[in-house]
Design a protein around this motif. Structure first.
Motif, PDB file in Angstrom:
ATOM      1  N   ASP A   1     -10.106  -1.001   0.885  1.00  0.00           N
ATOM      2  CA  ASP A   1     -10.229  -0.902  -0.546  1.00  0.00           C
ATOM      3  C   ASP A   1     -11.166   0.648  -0.681  1.00  0.00           C
ATOM      4  O   ASP A   1     -12.248   0.542  -0.300  1.00  0.00           O
ATOM      5  CB  ASP A   1     -10.889  -1.897  -1.376  1.00  0.00           C
TER       6      ASP A   1
ATOM      7  N   ILE B   1      -7.231  -2.137  -3.978  1.00  0.00           N
ATOM      8  CA  ILE B   1      -6.761  -3.239  -3.459  1.00  0.00           C
ATOM      9  C   ILE B   1      -7.222  -4.486  -4.522  1.00  0.00           C
ATOM     10  O   ILE B   1      -6.311  -5.629  -4.723  1.00  0.00           O
ATOM     11  CB  ILE B   1      -7.134  -3.851  -1.987  1.00  0.00           C
TER      12      ILE B   1
ATOM     13  N   THR C   1      -6.619   3.305  -2.726  1.00  0.00           N
ATOM     14  CA  THR C   1      -6.175   2.225  -2.360  1.00  0.00           C
ATOM     15  C   THR C   1      -7.080   1.067  -3.225  1.00  0.00           C
ATOM     16  O   THR C   1      -7.945   0.459  -2.548  1.00  0.00           O
ATOM     17  CB  THR C   1      -6.642   1.999  -0.893  1.00  0.00           C
TER      18      THR C   1
ATOM     19  N   GLY D   1      -1.416   2.524  -5.406  1.00  0.00           N
ATOM     20  CA  GLY D   1      -1.707   3.837  -5.035  1.00  0.00           C
ATOM     21  C   GLY D   1      -0.276   4.655  -4.818  1.00  0.00           C
ATOM     22  O   GLY D   1      -0.060   5.635  -4.207  1.00  0.00           O
TER      23      GLY D   1
ATOM     24  N   SER E   1      -1.615  -3.340   4.210  1.00  0.00           N
ATOM     25  CA  SER E   1      -2.481  -2.338   3.996  1.00  0.00           C
ATOM     26  C   SER E   1      -2.793  -1.691   5.085  1.00  0.00           C
ATOM     27  O   SER E   1      -2.772  -2.158   6.119  1.00  0.00           O
ATOM     28  CB  SER E   1      -3.717  -2.740   3.349  1.00  0.00           C
TER      29      SER E   1
ATOM     30  N   ASP F   1       0.908  -1.128  -0.018  1.00  0.00           N
ATOM     31  CA  ASP F   1       0.077  -0.027  -0.058  1.00  0.00           C
ATOM     32  C   ASP F   1       0.952   1.224  -0.123  1.00  0.00           C
ATOM     33  O   ASP F   1       1.830   1.421   0.947  1.00  0.00           O
ATOM     34  CB  ASP F   1      -0.843  -0.061   1.182  1.00  0.00           C
TER      35      ASP F   1
ATOM     36  N   SER G   1      -0.878   4.252  -0.646  1.00  0.00           N
ATOM     37  CA  SER G   1      -1.804   5.138  -0.777  1.00  0.00           C
ATOM     38  C   SER G   1      -1.490   6.437   0.154  1.00  0.00           C
ATOM     39  O   SER G   1      -0.634   6.487   1.163  1.00  0.00           O
ATOM     40  CB  SER G   1      -3.232   4.554  -0.405  1.00  0.00           C
TER      41      SER G   1
END
Length: 450
Positions: free
Chosen positions: A170, A143, A141, A97, A166, A55, A57
């Motif tokens: 999501d 996912i 995000t 992200g 994460s 992740d 993001s």
């Protein structure tokens, strides 16, 4: 939508170090190297491919209590992973992200790329380090999209393991992450997804989603809040990538009912077994406000269909939380349960129960399990002592008789003052009568003749 957040509260660097431990544990077990945990798994010969999906993001800009961002901690953890695994282990890195900084959802929800194609860790370590170097928390995000595209990141054969990291759920929704994970299995791809949630305390939506992704592929969901919480999860995380698992905890035989539950020590890994229609009960002490986490790993040696149930029960016999799993894959599976949102509500003896309601089963199913208790008990509010009422000093009894005040009632209902008036009137009438008699006598005497 994008997630740009500020500090999520005071948390220590040990959480980020714990994430590294989880990632390294998964990778080393996958490569056939036992992770340094209390009950070490035994992996089968032959390593498959390992893909880390990370992740990047906007919310990864959050800081812990020491000023370290989640992105910095994740960068350190992934670097540690590729440095720790054997050189021949195939490792790759996918990001999501990481590239699109705008607000266009359509573009943001396709923002995922294979940063380092899967290859031997010996040659990929430097590439992964370089790919992580300039990463900054950036976008959405997606996912589900990352999982969908990960299907093409692996070779045509062999086992595959994904470690998905994460700090939230999501933010795109199409495809749904759980559906994307299930689709990988439907495509015949032999993949297992372990999910690691960063600082998810109180974020039930993210917990459910990451747990669903793991469950869909026989993987494991763990959280990285601090090193203590990750200790009990390390064995489970490392076994996710192992083809076979051999139980190695302290042997114990659980009670067959709550009334015969066997005492266990939190933090110790135990081994037991169970067959169709049976139950196993264990008991331990916990204080109100503390968090209880339980991880159970069955060795995959028995095809039992459905289902094995793992439950946490409070002192009153009420279920706190539960989870179940089924297995026809021949691969070890792990069930994780935890008392979220402020810990348990009641102090005292709590119970862990394991039950099996299998369709068909040959022999007993061995498993390891660990109960972890963490956090401080809820402080009791000091009760305010009521202000004592001053006790009056005893007074001496009067020595003289108490005279009733004029006008008091004698209990007959006639006021006392009326008696006084009547008495005065009676005296006045008598006096008047006497005066009249005297005057009459005088009058008779004045008129008589000599």
């Amino acid at each position: 939508m994008r997630q740009h957040a500020t500090s999520s509260g005071k948390r220590s660097r040990t959480a980020l170090a714990g994430l590294a431990a989880v990632l390294i544990g998964g990778a080393t077990a996958f490569a056939g190297v036992a992770a340094p945990a209390q009950a070490s798994p035994t992996a089968a010969e032959g390593a498959g491919s390992l893909l880390v999906i990370l992740d990047v993001s906007g919310s990864m800009a959050r800081q812990d209590g020491t000023g370290t961002t989640l992105m910095q901690g994740a960068r350190q953890a992934v670097r540690a992973l590729v440095d720790a695994v054997p050189e021949e282990t195939p490792v790759g890195l996918r990001l999501y992200g990481s590239d699109y900084p705008g607000n266009n959802e359509r573009q943001g929800c396709t923002d995922t790329r294979l940063a380092v194609p899967i290859g031997a860790a010996g040659s990929n370590a430097a590439k992964v380090t370089q790919a992580m170097q300039g990463l900054k928390p950036t976008g959405f995000t997606p996912i589900g999209t990352a999982l969908k595209q990960a299907a093409g990141d692996f070779g045509p054969e062999g086992e595959r393991t994904i470690v998905l990291v994460s700090d939230g759920e999501d933010t795109c929704g199409n495809p749904d992450p759980c559906q994307a994970a299930r689709q990988l299995k439907r495509q015949g791809i032999d993949v297992r997804i372990d999910t690691v949630g960063l600082f998810l305390e109180g974020n039930r939506a993210a917990q459910r989603q990451l747990s669903c992704i793991a469950d869909a592929t026989g993987g494991s969901f763990v959280t990285a809040d601090d090193a203590a919480e990750l200790t009990s999860e390390l064995t489970a995380a490392s076994t996710r990538a192992a083809r076979r698992y051999e139980t190695s905890g302290t042997p114990i035989e659980g009670g067959t009912a709550q009334t015969t539950a066997v005492d266990i020590e939190p933090g110790t890994t135990y081994s037991d077994d169970i067959t169709k229609g049976e139950a196993r009960w264990y008991r331990f002490e916990v204080e109100e406000g503390q968090t209880v986490r339980v991880a159970l790993t069955e060795d995959g040696s028995v095809d039992y269909g459905c289902c094995v149930f793992l439950r946490l029960v409070d002192p009153s016999g009420n279920r706190v939380t539960s989870q179940n799993t089924y297995n026809r894959s021949g691969v070890a599976k792990t069930i994780n349960i935890a008392s979220y949102d402020g810990g348990v509500r009641d102090s005292g003896v709590h119970y862990v129960s394991v039950t099996m309601t299998a369709d068909d089963i040959n022999g007993a199913l061995p498993y390891d399990f660990t109960v972890e208790v963490s956090g401080e008990p809820t402080a009791e509010e000091p009760s305010e002592s009521p202000t004592p009422t001053p006790t009056a000093e005893p007074t001496e009894e009067p020595t003289e008789p108490v005279t009733e005040a004029a006008g008091s009632d004698d209990g007959s209902g006639v006021p006392g003052w009326l008696y006084a008036v009547l008495a005065v009137l009676a005296i006045a009438v008598l006096a008047l009568g006497g005066l009249v008699v005297m005057l009459l006598r005088r009058g008779q005497g004045g008129t008589s003749t000599p």
